[in-house]
Design a protein around this motif. Structure first.
Motif, short mmCIF file in Angstrom:
data_model
loop_
_atom_site.label_atom_id
_atom_site.label_comp_id
_atom_site.label_asym_id
_atom_site.label_seq_id
_atom_site.Cartn_x
_atom_site.Cartn_y
_atom_site.Cartn_z
N GLU A 126 41.94 -28.57 31.13
CA GLU A 126 42.65 -28.16 32.33
C GLU A 126 41.93 -28.54 33.63
O GLU A 126 42.51 -28.41 34.71
N LEU A 127 40.69 -28.99 33.54
CA LEU A 127 39.91 -29.27 34.75
C LEU A 127 40.56 -30.29 35.67
O LEU A 127 40.57 -30.13 36.88
N SER A 128 41.11 -31.36 35.09
CA SER A 128 41.67 -32.41 35.94
C SER A 128 42.97 -31.99 36.62
O SER A 128 43.42 -32.65 37.54
N SER A 129 43.57 -30.88 36.18
CA SER A 129 44.84 -30.46 36.78
C SER A 129 44.68 -29.37 37.84
O SER A 129 45.63 -29.04 38.53
N ILE A 130 43.47 -28.81 37.97
CA ILE A 130 43.31 -27.76 38.97
C ILE A 130 43.09 -28.37 40.35
O ILE A 130 42.55 -29.46 40.49
N VAL A 131 43.55 -27.67 41.34
CA VAL A 131 43.38 -28.12 42.72
C VAL A 131 42.13 -27.45 43.27
O VAL A 131 42.03 -26.22 43.29
#
Length: 149
Positions: A126-131
């Protein structure tokens, strides 16, 4: 000339590649040489250090099945199939159950520790999808390959 073989590969995932299907999108190999024993070598990659990405590894496994079929082997891939679903298949020689070597990854396993629910806990996937927000702090748990990436 080697004898043609007949193989059924069952995987709980949708595509060949095992746990690499569940890997986070920025995952890379930590070594250059990798693969199925009969074809171990360097996986074609665009990475300047020669470390293949998740997508390149998944492509390797998909092409591997095509290569085996082109060589005259009878290879069947059964997606989304668990070992318990295979009761109707009779092996002529033997069954290899590789689920004994299955690894656990955070995406598919609950945390094995307690944490304060007011903290937002996510998996590396999920890291790459968090702002990212200004002054927001993150804590990466783990000191293995995942934690280092």
């Amino acid at each position: 000339e080697k004898e043609a073989v007949s193989v059924v590969i069952a995987d709980a995932r949708l595509a060949p590649g095992g746990h690499w299907n569940d890997a986070y999108d920025f995952a890379r190999l930590h070594q250059r040489r990798y693969g199925v024993e009969s074809t171990i070598g360097e996986i074609p990659t665009c990475d300047k250090e020669g470390l293949a990405s998740r997508d390149e590894i998944l492509e390797y496994y998909a092409k591997l099945l095509q290569t085996w079929r082109a060589a005259g082997h009878d290879v069947h891939f059964l997606p989304e199939t668990k070992i318990d679903d295979l009761n109707s298949i009779q092996a002529k020689k033997f069954v290899v159950d590789a689920t004994y070597t299955e690894n656990e990854i955070p995406k598919n396993s609950p945390p094995k520790f307690k944490y304060n629910k007011m903290h937002h806990l996510i998996t590396p996937n999920e890291l790459s999808s968090i702002v990212q927000k200004e002054n927001q702090q993150y804590c990466v748990l783990g000191s293995g390959k995942t934690g280092q990436e």
